[in-house]
Design a protein around this motif. Structure first.
Motif, short mmCIF file in Angstrom:
data_model
loop_
_atom_site.label_atom_id
_atom_site.label_comp_id
_atom_site.label_asym_id
_atom_site.label_seq_id
_atom_site.Cartn_x
_atom_site.Cartn_y
_atom_site.Cartn_z
N ARG A 41 0.57 -1.25 -0.01
CA ARG A 41 0.06 -0.06 -0.11
C ARG A 41 0.72 1.16 -0.12
NH1 ARG A 41 -4.66 -2.26 3.92
NH2 ARG A 41 -5.31 -3.92 2.42
N PHE A 42 0.14 2.16 -0.69
CA PHE A 42 0.87 3.59 -0.76
C PHE A 42 1.58 4.14 0.55
CE2 PHE A 42 1.36 8.01 -1.40
CZ PHE A 42 1.81 8.30 -2.50
N ASP A 43 0.80 3.97 1.55
CA ASP A 43 0.97 4.47 2.99
C ASP A 43 2.17 3.67 3.42
OD1 ASP A 43 -0.53 6.57 2.84
OD2 ASP A 43 -2.02 5.75 3.81
N GLU A 44 2.26 2.42 3.42
CA GLU A 44 3.27 1.61 3.69
C GLU A 44 4.58 1.90 3.11
OE1 GLU A 44 1.29 -2.63 4.66
OE2 GLU A 44 1.65 -2.08 2.38
N PHE A 45 4.53 1.78 1.68
CA PHE A 45 5.67 2.37 0.93
C PHE A 45 6.29 3.60 1.48
CE2 PHE A 45 4.04 -0.11 -2.56
CZ PHE A 45 5.13 -1.12 -2.58
N GLN A 75 -10.25 -0.82 -1.83
CA GLN A 75 -11.23 -0.09 -0.81
C GLN A 75 -11.77 0.70 -1.95
OE1 GLN A 75 -9.88 1.50 2.81
NE2 GLN A 75 -10.94 3.18 2.35
N THR A 76 -13.23 1.10 -1.69
CA THR A 76 -13.76 2.28 -2.26
C THR A 76 -14.41 3.33 -1.40
OG1 THR A 76 -15.82 0.92 -2.28
CG2 THR A 76 -14.51 0.85 -4.22
N ARG A 77 -14.44 4.19 -1.66
CA ARG A 77 -15.09 5.44 -0.71
C ARG A 77 -14.05 5.72 0.63
NH1 ARG A 77 -21.53 4.89 -0.04
NH2 ARG A 77 -21.42 3.07 -1.62
N PRO A 78 -12.94 6.03 0.44
CA PRO A 78 -12.44 6.48 -0.87
C PRO A 78 -11.68 5.39 -1.48
CG PRO A 78 -10.94 7.11 1.16
CD PRO A 78 -12.16 6.28 1.68
N ASP A 79 -11.46 5.54 -2.98
CA ASP A 79 -10.73 4.48 -3.64
C ASP A 79 -9.41 4.50 -3.08
OD1 ASP A 79 -13.02 4.04 -4.85
OD2 ASP A 79 -12.27 4.92 -6.68
#
Length: 160
Positions: A41-45, A75-79
């Motif tokens: 995931r983006f936040d992990e990177f 995940q959706t909402r938010p994507d």
């Protein structure tokens, strides 16, 4: 800002130069290393690398467009998306492993190697530079390698 470095090497007829056009940008190999270590995931990177969000987004987009990572909605909402290694991305594992071994040899961490390559499948013996197990003597193929935290990683977990 200084002159931009070119991403291509038009005068080089060389497989290394062509590979660098894809993975030679600052951060690209570290993003792939983190993906090989299981980050998705983006936040992990971002948290592990300490990289600016815009730079990370650009690297992830490039690695996806080149087919090394696959972007998948989780995940959706938010994507929200995760980034999964493709076979093409996973095929860089041997090069990264050899780069790690080279770094351990010529630029060692004072506390020992941050990560160690071991013989998987229950043996657990440490592998030398030729991927020979120091415990059982078997030459291990890349699929039989496990990467585990090493002694130099203690206290540095966020930038492994």
């Amino acid at each position: 800002m200084g002159p931009m470095l070119q991403r291509t090497y038009p005068n080089q007829t060389c497989s290394i130069a062509r590979a660098l056009e894809v993975v030679g940008e600052r951060w690209s190999l570290l993003v792939l290393r983190d993906a090989l270590l299981g980050r998705r995931r983006f936040d992990e990177f971002r948290a592990n690398l300490g990289i600016a969000s815009n730079v990370l987004a650009a690297r992830l987009d490039r690695l996806c467009s080149e087919g090394l990572l696959e972007r998948r909605l989780y995940q959706t909402r938010p994507d929200r998306h995760e980034y999964l290694l493709t076979d093409k991305g996973r095929d860089l594992a041997p090069a990264l492993l050899m780069m790690m071994k080279w770094g351990d040899r010529y630029y060692p961490h004072p506390g020992g190697p941050p990560r160690v390559a071991v013989h998987g499948g229950g043996c657990g013996g440490e592998l030398d530079d030729q991927l020979t197990c120091r415990r059982c003597g078997q030459v291990v193929g890349f699929r039989g390698v496990e990467i585990r935290p090493g002694p130099g990683l203690a206290g540095y977990e966020s930038h492994s």
